[in-house]
Design a protein around this motif. Structure first.
Motif, PDB file in Angstrom:
ATOM      1  N   ASP A 125       0.778  -1.346  -0.191  1.00 14.41           N
ATOM      2  CA  ASP A 125      -0.157   0.028   0.021  1.00 14.41           C
ATOM      3  C   ASP A 125       0.778   1.222  -0.137  1.00 14.41           C
ATOM      4  O   ASP A 125       0.205   2.337  -0.261  1.00 14.41           O
ATOM      5  N   GLU A 126       2.136   1.378   0.054  1.00 16.58           N
ATOM      6  CA  GLU A 126       2.945   2.334   0.246  1.00 16.58           C
ATOM      7  C   GLU A 126       4.421   2.007  -0.179  1.00 16.58           C
ATOM      8  O   GLU A 126       4.930   1.129  -0.143  1.00 16.58           O
ATOM      9  N   LEU A 127       5.090   3.049  -0.276  1.00 19.53           N
ATOM     10  CA  LEU A 127       6.770   3.060  -0.521  1.00 19.53           C
ATOM     11  C   LEU A 127       7.179   4.113   0.709  1.00 19.53           C
ATOM     12  O   LEU A 127       6.564   4.949   1.048  1.00 19.53           O
ATOM     13  N   ARG A 128       8.125   3.443   1.208  1.00 22.97           N
ATOM     14  CA  ARG A 128       8.788   4.052   2.346  1.00 22.97           C
ATOM     15  C   ARG A 128      10.380   4.370   2.041  1.00 22.97           C
ATOM     16  O   ARG A 128      11.051   3.566   1.680  1.00 22.97           O
ATOM     17  N   LEU A 138       6.598  11.180  -8.849  1.00 25.21           N
ATOM     18  CA  LEU A 138       5.965  12.785  -9.098  1.00 25.21           C
ATOM     19  C   LEU A 138       4.598  12.386  -8.325  1.00 25.21           C
ATOM     20  O   LEU A 138       3.855  11.660  -8.462  1.00 25.21           O
ATOM     21  N   LEU A 139       4.227  13.402  -7.371  1.00 25.30           N
ATOM     22  CA  LEU A 139       3.127  13.174  -6.440  1.00 25.30           C
ATOM     23  C   LEU A 139       2.105  14.030  -6.884  1.00 25.30           C
ATOM     24  O   LEU A 139       2.124  14.803  -7.853  1.00 25.30           O
ATOM     25  N   THR A 191      10.489   8.731   4.648  1.00 26.27           N
ATOM     26  CA  THR A 191       9.230   9.507   4.211  1.00 26.27           C
ATOM     27  C   THR A 191       8.191   8.329   3.806  1.00 26.27           C
ATOM     28  O   THR A 191       8.727   7.471   2.918  1.00 26.27           O
ATOM     29  N   VAL A 192       7.195   8.426   3.940  1.00 27.22           N
ATOM     30  CA  VAL A 192       5.959   7.170   3.723  1.00 27.22           C
ATOM     31  C   VAL A 192       5.110   8.018   2.530  1.00 27.22           C
ATOM     32  O   VAL A 192       4.520   9.105   2.780  1.00 27.22           O
ATOM     33  N   VAL A 193       4.934   7.055   1.458  1.00 24.52           N
ATOM     34  CA  VAL A 193       4.094   7.768   0.127  1.00 24.52           C
ATOM     35  C   VAL A 193       3.506   6.466  -0.083  1.00 24.52           C
ATOM     36  O   VAL A 193       3.721   5.595  -0.730  1.00 24.52           O
ATOM     37  N   ILE A 221       1.099   8.673  -5.926  1.00 26.52           N
ATOM     38  CA  ILE A 221       2.043   8.487  -6.906  1.00 26.52           C
ATOM     39  C   ILE A 221       1.292   8.753  -8.198  1.00 26.52           C
ATOM     40  O   ILE A 221       0.467   7.965  -8.604  1.00 26.52           O
ATOM     41  N   ALA A 222       1.420  10.043  -9.024  1.00 25.92           N
ATOM     42  CA  ALA A 222       0.759  10.105 -10.171  1.00 25.92           C
ATOM     43  C   ALA A 222       1.983   9.510 -11.409  1.00 25.92           C
ATOM     44  O   ALA A 222       1.163   8.846 -12.347  1.00 25.92           O
TER      45      ALA A 222
END
Length: 124
Positions: free
Chosen positions: A60-63, A92-93, A71-73, A78-79
């Motif tokens: 569900d995410e990248l860390r 690119l967010l 940083t948790v994304v 993420i676009a």
């Protein structure tokens, strides 16, 4: 309880070896006098950075981890994932910000997307 990432992407192991060699090389300098002892901190910090820095992929995410902090994304934010001039991948967010994904390159991007169960789309 900490979750285990599906994939851990790190920089090359050569950085770890270089940090160890640098540490061993600074030991004689640090032994010359107590005022040189802080010199040992530089290769030690390089070792910790090389060990820790990278991108952990979850469903569900990248860390994205650095020497200090992370940083948790979430994947939905993420676009686009695109390479920069050095071949590193940046995310690119949806808010226009960009985050460089440490350790992720064009070569291992398909593994990152597969681990995160993300589809690869190629815009024309």
């Amino acid at each position: 309880m900490r979750r285990k990432p599906l994939l851990r992407v790190r920089k090359t192991g050569a950085l770890l070896v270089a940090a160890v060699i640098a540490f061993v090389g600074t030991v004689p300098l640090a032994g010359a006098g107590w005022e040189w002892t802080p010199v040992l901190l530089l290769p030690a910090a390089a070792f910790v950075w090389a060990w820790r820095a990278g991108t952990d992929v979850y469903a569900d995410e990248l860390r994205v981890k650095a020497l200090v902090g992370s940083t948790v994304v979430p994947w939905p934010r993420i676009a686009e994932l695109a390479p920069d001039r050095s071949g590193q991948i940046a995310a690119l967010l949806d808010n226009g910000n960009m985050i460089r994904l440490t350790g992720v390159t064009q070569a291992n991007l398909p593994r990152v997307l597969a681990a995160g169960k993300q589809e690869i789309s190629n815009p024309d």
